[in-house]
Design an enzyme around this catalytic site. Structure first.
Site, PDB file in Angstrom:
ATOM      1  N   SER A 113      36.719  35.876  36.091  1.00 27.64           N
ATOM      2  CA  SER A 113      36.270  35.813  37.470  1.00 27.64           C
ATOM      3  C   SER A 113      37.085  34.749  38.218  1.00 27.64           C
ATOM      4  CB  SER A 113      34.756  35.539  37.525  1.00 27.64           C
ATOM      5  OG  SER A 113      34.237  35.815  38.811  1.00 27.64           O
TER       6      SER A 113
ATOM      7  N   GLU B 212      40.211  43.664  38.057  1.00 24.98           N
ATOM      8  CA  GLU B 212      38.778  43.940  37.958  1.00 24.98           C
ATOM      9  C   GLU B 212      38.100  43.165  39.075  1.00 24.98           C
ATOM     10  OE1 GLU B 212      36.308  41.554  37.113  1.00 24.98           O
ATOM     11  OE2 GLU B 212      37.719  39.903  36.883  1.00 24.98           O
TER      12      GLU B 212
ATOM     13  N   HIS C 222      33.170  42.261  34.946  1.00 23.72           N
ATOM     14  CA  HIS C 222      31.832  41.712  35.181  1.00 23.72           C
ATOM     15  C   HIS C 222      30.716  42.637  34.706  1.00 23.72           C
ATOM     16  CE1 HIS C 222      34.208  39.203  37.909  1.00 23.72           C
ATOM     17  NE2 HIS C 222      33.173  38.393  38.028  1.00 23.72           N
TER      18      HIS C 222
END
Length: 304
Positions: free
Chosen positions: A109, A208, A275
């Protein structure tokens, strides 16, 4: 490329929070998991600090990272979570210390910003995988096993596309080889124009994201295209785009197909990296083979 030593039982790993604030009860579960692997997880001095949406002041977060890189007793750095804030501290990192004693750095992230900075400043390979603020409902046993293998073994990592993943239909057949770079799309786009934006020529790009509606995914990919960042790519590995929906008919799969499908390179979606439920771990900064025809991404280990 710097490939740090694999973690071994008895090694101390520092748990740092370079981005957003974390919850002690979730980190406690991560400590339990890492301890079960024979590691000695130690929360950094400011791991539980908080300043609004940041895990404490910038200087405290940078100090924890630099302390980890400088301490010969610390053999790995595992970020507690992402959130926001890593870009605010990466210019304060002691890259000389990183180069002197390379250590594996794991996270995902917002941690993409940290890993891009470490790649630029020290050519340090990293690990894109779950952080120490562990959630069993999202990262079950297979997620733990994947992270363990990436941190503590020197075997190549293979991730296969999963038909149940939302992005499974994003595919351009073919085979590509190159350094696997990238991670979170939002952070990659935010890195454009900075010293940390990697040259993606000949690379396999990993993307992503989470909670970004299709039009924002479109905007980020279009920005990367217009900036020339995707020129010369070898291939694209598409991970999980979790909760990326809004009220329009256009889906995130439509956007990914439109913005990536005409690059003239192999594209493989459906990879459980990101995630979503069952998130798997993959090295970044190492040589990878993207086989979009067979549906697999294989990366050389980040550790030696």
């Amino acid at each position: 490329m710097l490939r740090p030593p694999a973690l071994r039982p008895g090694d101390t790993v520092l748990l740092v929070s370079p981005s957003g604030p974390t919850r002690p009860e979730r980190v406690a579960r991560g400590v339990e998991l890492l301890t079960g692997w024979g590691l000695r997880p130690v929360p950094a001095p400011h791991a539980y600090a908080r300043r609004g949406y940041l895990a404490g002041a910038d200087e405290l977060r940078a100090a924890d990272l630099n302390a980890a890189f400088a301490d010969p007793q610390v053999r790995g750095v595992i970020c507690t979570r992402g959130g926001y804030g890593a870009q605010r501290v990466v210019d304060a990192l002691d890259m000389a210390a990183v180069r002197r004693d390379p250590k594996v750095v794991a996270g995902f992230s917002d941690i993409t910003a940290l890993q891009l900075a470490l790649w630029r400043g020290a050519r340090l390979a990293g690990v894109h995988g779950p952080g120490a603020a562990w959630r069993d409902e999202r990262t079950p046993l297979r997620s733990a096993e994947s992270l363990h293998a990436a941190l503590m073994t020197t075997a190549p990592v293979t991730v296969a596309a999963v038909p149940g993943e939302e992005t499974f239909g994003v595919r351009v057949p073919g085979r590509a080889t190159g350094t696997l770079l990238g991670g979170n799309l939002c952070l990659l786009a935010a890195t454009l124009g900075t010293a940390d934006m990697p040259d993606l020529t000949g690379a396999v790009l990993l993307v992503e994201d989470v909670q970004e509606p299709p039009y924002k995914v479109d905007r980020m990919l279009t920005q990367l295209r217009r900036a020339g960042a995707l020129d010369g790519l070898a291939g694209v590995a598409v991970g999980q785009f979790t909760d990326c929906a809004d009220g329009w008919d256009t889906t995130v799969v439509d956007v990914l197909t439109d913005r990536l499908g005409d690059l003239g390179v192999p594209v493989l979606g459906g990879l459980p990296i990101g995630h979503g439920l069952g998130q798997l771990t993959v090295p970044v900064g190492t040589e990878a083979i993207l086989d979009a025809t067979a549906g697999t991404l294989t990366a050389a280990p980040a550790v030696r």
